[in-house]
Design a protein around this motif. Structure first.
Motif, PDB file in Angstrom:
ATOM      1  N   ALA A  13       2.567   1.832  -3.458  1.00 25.52           N
ATOM      2  CA  ALA A  13       1.536   1.984  -4.476  1.00 25.52           C
ATOM      3  C   ALA A  13       1.377   3.762  -4.154  1.00 25.52           C
ATOM      4  O   ALA A  13       1.256   4.365  -5.284  1.00 25.52           O
ATOM      5  CB  ALA A  13       0.218   1.255  -4.389  1.00 25.52           C
ATOM      6  N   GLU A  14       1.075   4.087  -3.070  1.00 22.91           N
ATOM      7  CA  GLU A  14       0.647   5.317  -2.730  1.00 22.91           C
ATOM      8  C   GLU A  14       1.800   6.286  -3.154  1.00 22.91           C
ATOM      9  O   GLU A  14       1.434   7.651  -3.394  1.00 22.91           O
ATOM     10  CB  GLU A  14       0.499   5.783  -1.227  1.00 22.91           C
ATOM     11  CG  GLU A  14      -0.919   5.005  -0.756  1.00 22.91           C
ATOM     12  CD  GLU A  14      -1.281   5.098   0.593  1.00 22.91           C
ATOM     13  OE1 GLU A  14      -0.870   6.297   1.250  1.00 22.91           O
ATOM     14  OE2 GLU A  14      -1.713   4.347   1.213  1.00 22.91           O
ATOM     15  N   SER A  66      -7.726  -2.986  -5.111  1.00 24.08           N
ATOM     16  CA  SER A  66      -7.048  -4.227  -5.132  1.00 24.08           C
ATOM     17  C   SER A  66      -6.203  -4.682  -3.803  1.00 24.08           C
ATOM     18  O   SER A  66      -6.474  -5.758  -3.135  1.00 24.08           O
ATOM     19  CB  SER A  66      -5.890  -4.217  -6.317  1.00 24.08           C
ATOM     20  OG  SER A  66      -5.177  -5.566  -6.112  1.00 24.08           O
ATOM     21  N   ARG A  79       5.947   1.038  -8.545  1.00 26.90           N
ATOM     22  CA  ARG A  79       5.265  -0.123  -9.315  1.00 26.90           C
ATOM     23  C   ARG A  79       6.363  -1.015  -9.849  1.00 26.90           C
ATOM     24  O   ARG A  79       7.193  -0.339 -10.505  1.00 26.90           O
ATOM     25  CB  ARG A  79       4.098   0.199 -10.190  1.00 26.90           C
ATOM     26  CG  ARG A  79       2.966   0.769  -9.259  1.00 26.90           C
ATOM     27  CD  ARG A  79       1.930   1.087 -10.334  1.00 26.90           C
ATOM     28  NE  ARG A  79       0.468   1.368  -9.580  1.00 26.90           N
ATOM     29  CZ  ARG A  79       0.109   2.204  -8.806  1.00 26.90           C
ATOM     30  NH1 ARG A  79       1.030   3.161  -8.389  1.00 26.90           N
ATOM     31  NH2 ARG A  79      -0.828   2.358  -8.070  1.00 26.90           N
ATOM     32  N   SER A 127      -3.805  -1.220  -7.795  1.00 28.71           N
ATOM     33  CA  SER A 127      -4.844   0.031  -7.292  1.00 28.71           C
ATOM     34  C   SER A 127      -5.214  -0.289  -5.771  1.00 28.71           C
ATOM     35  O   SER A 127      -4.908  -1.239  -5.089  1.00 28.71           O
ATOM     36  CB  SER A 127      -6.110  -0.301  -8.019  1.00 28.71           C
ATOM     37  OG  SER A 127      -6.814  -1.531  -7.577  1.00 28.71           O
ATOM     38  N   ARG A 128      -5.653   1.171  -5.330  1.00 32.16           N
ATOM     39  CA  ARG A 128      -6.276   1.206  -3.879  1.00 32.16           C
ATOM     40  C   ARG A 128      -7.228  -0.023  -3.641  1.00 32.16           C
ATOM     41  O   ARG A 128      -7.297  -0.855  -2.490  1.00 32.16           O
ATOM     42  CB  ARG A 128      -6.656   2.500  -3.624  1.00 32.16           C
ATOM     43  CG  ARG A 128      -7.040   2.661  -2.012  1.00 32.16           C
ATOM     44  CD  ARG A 128      -7.487   3.846  -1.857  1.00 32.16           C
ATOM     45  NE  ARG A 128      -6.327   4.814  -1.931  1.00 32.16           N
ATOM     46  CZ  ARG A 128      -6.412   6.000  -1.702  1.00 32.16           C
ATOM     47  NH1 ARG A 128      -7.595   6.696  -1.053  1.00 32.16           N
ATOM     48  NH2 ARG A 128      -5.510   6.810  -1.661  1.00 32.16           N
ATOM     49  N   HIS A 145      -4.325  -8.868  -9.964  1.00 31.03           N
ATOM     50  CA  HIS A 145      -5.383  -7.746  -9.658  1.00 31.03           C
ATOM     51  C   HIS A 145      -4.451  -6.405  -9.713  1.00 31.03           C
ATOM     52  O   HIS A 145      -5.373  -5.398  -9.644  1.00 31.03           O
ATOM     53  CB  HIS A 145      -5.802  -8.069  -8.096  1.00 31.03           C
ATOM     54  CG  HIS A 145      -6.692  -9.252  -8.023  1.00 31.03           C
ATOM     55  ND1 HIS A 145      -7.674  -9.467  -8.404  1.00 31.03           N
ATOM     56  CD2 HIS A 145      -6.359 -10.354  -7.474  1.00 31.03           C
ATOM     57  CE1 HIS A 145      -8.222 -10.697  -8.008  1.00 31.03           C
ATOM     58  NE2 HIS A 145      -7.338 -11.150  -7.551  1.00 31.03           N
ATOM     59  N   GLY A 146      -3.223  -6.346  -9.696  1.00 34.60           N
ATOM     60  CA  GLY A 146      -2.474  -5.125  -9.881  1.00 34.60           C
ATOM     61  C   GLY A 146      -2.428  -4.425  -8.346  1.00 34.60           C
ATOM     62  O   GLY A 146      -2.748  -5.165  -7.335  1.00 34.60           O
ATOM     63  N   GLN A 169       0.842  -1.195  -0.030  1.00 30.12           N
ATOM     64  CA  GLN A 169       0.150   0.172   0.039  1.00 30.12           C
ATOM     65  C   GLN A 169       0.613   1.273  -0.055  1.00 30.12           C
ATOM     66  O   GLN A 169       0.532   2.083  -0.762  1.00 30.12           O
ATOM     67  CB  GLN A 169      -0.919  -0.092   1.216  1.00 30.12           C
ATOM     68  CG  GLN A 169      -2.022  -1.126   1.131  1.00 30.12           C
ATOM     69  CD  GLN A 169      -2.710  -1.157   2.436  1.00 30.12           C
ATOM     70  OE1 GLN A 169      -2.370  -0.924   3.578  1.00 30.12           O
ATOM     71  NE2 GLN A 169      -4.164  -1.629   2.312  1.00 30.12           N
TER      72      GLN A 169
END
Length: 303
Positions: free
Chosen positions: A28-29, A59, A33, A56-57, A53-54, A25
């Motif tokens: 990603a933020e 996911s 990546r 993303s927030r 799923h990648g 998390q």
């Protein structure tokens, strides 16, 4: 990321795999990546999720929900008949791997490694030779099970004519494999080892998991040090002090939250650029009366 190939390497650690959700998390933020993923044991499960799923927030929040709902019996269902069979030399494992396989099948989001949104590879160990095996094609479920097959807890997985067991026993902890795959920047997401347990594990499964966390951290220290000249290494420091057993699945929410906050603070403070990152993985133990982070571990947010 620029034009440099970036890998996320996710180590194992039983229930401590929840720590990696918070780390993911935070990365990603910060817009960090991966171009490829390498996972071992519990880290293989998290890597499979990200590959399918990648980052993303939504996911990663769904992955957090999976971890928060898990209990030990969902992963390590000890069957008294299997225990008796093991004692009588009729069985090689205490647990069936079927529940873990079902868990991966329900949540991975894809069946074949060739269909991953982000290329993903799993580290396992050849039971007979002791060599590390990189699983890069075939069934996602079989790959994760092989990487997470703790000896005597789960039966070995046969793939490609070899019997494979947990990647924690492999000579390399994933960084070396990521470099061989072409990574120029490697983010290592270690689950860490419990450094502040008040008492030793009480069950056979908990003891095996605890031993593997210690082994994985030692492997990671050597792997990071050996690869430092070949790649830009960014090691996210494990939580410290940590008083959660690798067999305790009831504290996932706490681990995820601590890891996200600690990792964000670490990244924002420029911690990923510090030299000799292997020192952040140093094995140690806190005294029963102290909960302060060990300074040699690194001057960093404890989470």
């Amino acid at each position: 990321m620029g034009t440099r190939t970036t890998a996320f390497v996710l180590s194992g650690g039983g229930s401590l795999g929840a720590v990696q959700v918070g780390m993911l998390q935070a990365l990603a933020e910060q817009g960090i990546r991966p171009d490829l993923l390498v996972g071992t044991s519990a880290g293989a499960m998290n890597a499979a999720w990200v590959a399918g799923h990648g980052l993303s927030r939504a996911s990663l929040e769904a992955l957090a929900d999976v971890w928060r709902a898990l209990r030990r019996a969902d992963v390590f269902p000890v069957d008294p008949r299997r225990v008796l069979g093991a004692l009588l030399s009729r069985d090689v494992a205490l647990s069936s791997a079927r529940p873990l396989g079902d868990l991966v099948r329900r949540h991975a989001g894809f069946d074949d490694l060739a269909d991953a949104r982000i290329p993903v590879h799993f580290v396992a160990t050849d039971l007979l030779s002791g060599r590390d095996v990189l699983i890069s094609d075939g069934s996602v479920v079989a790959g994760v099970l092989a990487s997470a097959s703790i000896p005597a807890v789960f039966p070995p997985v046969e793939l490609g004519g070899r019997l494979l067991v947990d990647g924690a026993l492999a000579p390399h902890a994933g960084v070396t494999q990521a470099v061989a795959l072409g990574a120029e920047v490697v983010y290592l997401l270690p689950t860490g080892a419990p450094c502040a347990l008040a008492e030793p594990p009480r069950s056979a499964v908990a003891m095996a998991l605890h031993a593997l966390t210690l082994l994985l951290e030692q492997r990671a220290i050597h792997d990071v040090a050996a690869s430092a000249a070949d790649v830009a290494l960014k090691v996210l420091p494990p939580l410290c002090p940590l008083a959660v057993s690798a067999a305790d699945f009831s504290r996932a929410a706490e681990l995820i939250g601590r890891a996200r906050r600690s990792s964000l603070a670490w990244i924002e403070a420029g911690g990923t650029e510090l030299p000799t990152p292997e020192r952040f993985l140093s094995l140690h133990k806190h005294s029963r009366h102290s909960s302060e982070p060990r300074l040699g571990r690194a001057a960093r947010p404890a989470g």
